[in-house]
Write a protein that holds these residues in place. Structure first.
Motif, short mmCIF file in Angstrom:
data_model
loop_
_atom_site.label_atom_id
_atom_site.label_comp_id
_atom_site.label_asym_id
_atom_site.label_seq_id
_atom_site.Cartn_x
_atom_site.Cartn_y
_atom_site.Cartn_z
N GLY B 3 0.83 -1.19 0.00
CA GLY B 3 0.00 0.00 0.00
C GLY B 3 0.87 1.24 0.00
O GLY B 3 1.25 1.74 1.06
N ILE B 4 1.17 1.74 -1.17
CA ILE B 4 2.02 2.91 -1.31
C ILE B 4 1.27 3.98 -2.08
O ILE B 4 0.79 3.72 -3.19
N THR B 5 1.17 5.14 -1.50
CA THR B 5 0.55 6.27 -2.18
C THR B 5 1.53 7.42 -2.26
O THR B 5 2.40 7.57 -1.38
N GLN B 6 1.38 8.20 -3.30
CA GLN B 6 2.22 9.38 -3.48
C GLN B 6 1.31 10.59 -3.71
O GLN B 6 0.29 10.49 -4.40
N SER B 7 1.71 11.71 -3.11
CA SER B 7 0.93 12.92 -3.31
C SER B 7 1.85 14.13 -3.40
O SER B 7 2.90 14.16 -2.74
N PRO B 8 1.51 15.09 -4.27
CA PRO B 8 0.44 14.99 -5.27
C PRO B 8 0.83 14.05 -6.40
O PRO B 8 1.97 13.61 -6.48
N ARG B 9 -0.10 13.72 -7.28
CA ARG B 9 0.24 12.89 -8.44
C ARG B 9 0.76 13.73 -9.59
O ARG B 9 1.52 13.24 -10.43
N HIS B 10 0.33 14.96 -9.64
CA HIS B 10 0.81 15.89 -10.67
C HIS B 10 1.01 17.25 -10.01
O HIS B 10 0.22 17.64 -9.14
N LYS B 11 2.08 17.93 -10.44
CA LYS B 11 2.30 19.27 -9.92
C LYS B 11 3.06 20.10 -10.93
O LYS B 11 4.04 19.61 -11.52
N VAL B 12 2.63 21.34 -11.08
CA VAL B 12 3.34 22.31 -11.89
C VAL B 12 3.74 23.44 -10.95
O VAL B 12 2.92 23.94 -10.20
N THR B 13 5.02 23.78 -10.99
CA THR B 13 5.51 24.83 -10.10
C THR B 13 6.48 25.71 -10.86
O THR B 13 6.93 25.38 -11.95
N GLU B 14 6.79 26.84 -10.24
CA GLU B 14 7.70 27.79 -10.90
C GLU B 14 9.12 27.63 -10.37
O GLU B 14 9.34 27.24 -9.21
N THR B 15 10.07 27.97 -11.21
CA THR B 15 11.48 27.95 -10.81
C THR B 15 11.69 28.77 -9.55
O THR B 15 11.17 29.89 -9.43
#
Lengths: 116, 111
Positions: B3-15
């Protein structure tokens, strides 16, 4: 340190044809060997592993790999592939029994593309 | 499967912004790992942990830090995100170092 080479970045094959994905490793000591499969947009799943004993290991979906110590190889084979086998396959190696310093080293992957 | 979860699954961020990715497991596995996956490179180890508060660097640790304050959580922090850190990040866990189970991944884009 150990290393893994997967010479083929892509392998196209027709459905029901046989396939071999090549993996060679380098290590000065005994190793454990693994094949992982990654389907599109998913994480890696363990396909099969060689730890010791019989040099031929099999998976539940028809793949097999043979550990060849003299040729430092662990090639993955399947006699008849299906469309659903389309995925990326990673070979990995680890030197066991080095405590917390034991780490998996992955090859760069081989993309298996099965077509009709 | 573990049972392994990762969060977030998608991310857009700025430099230049800090980013933290979380890995959560329900298997009580001792070992936890963070990898990044980039075309032509396979998976490369960033950091790993062999127990609560016990962590060590992998082959591509520059610009990343980790923390593990409890068995089930392993956090990866990008101190100041750069475009070269655009990648897919995978967490893995295992009872032994050679038995690794992977999470679904986090796709990070740094613009």
């Amino acid at each position: 340190a150990q290393s893994v080479t997967q010479l083929d970045s892509q392998v196209p094959v027709f459905e029901e044809a046989p396939v071999e994905l090549r993996c060679n490793y380098s290590s000065s000591v005994s190793v454990y060997l693994f094949w992982y499969v990654q389907y599109p947009n998913q994480g890696l799943q363990l396909l099969l592993k060689y730890l010791s004993g019989s040099t031929l290991v099999e998976s539940i979906n028809g793949f097999e790999a043979e550990f060849n110590k003299s040729q430092t190889s662990f090639h993955l084979r399947k006699p008849s592939v299906h469309i659903s086998d389309t995925a990326e396959y990673f070979c990995a190696v680890i030197v066991p029994y080095t405590g917390t310093a034991s780490k998996l080293t992955f090859g760069t992957g081989t993309r298996l593309q099965v077509t009709l | 499967d573990a049972g392994i979860t990762q969060s977030p699954r998608h991310k857009v961020t700025e430099t230049g912004t800090p980013v933290t990715l979380r890995c959560h497991q329900t298997e009580n596995h001792r070992y936890m790992y963070w990898y990044r996956q980039d075309p032509g490179h396979g998976l490369r180890l960033i950091h790993y942990s062999y127990g609560v508060k016990d962590t060590d660097k992998g082959e591509v640790s520059d610009g990343y830090s980790v923390s593990r304050s409890k068995t089930e959580d392993f956090l990866l922090t990008l101190e100041s995100a750069t475009s070269s850190q655009t990648s897919v990040y995978f967490c893995a866990t295992g009872l032994a170092s050679y038995e690794q189970y992977f999470g679904p991944g986090t796709r990070l884009t740094v613009t």
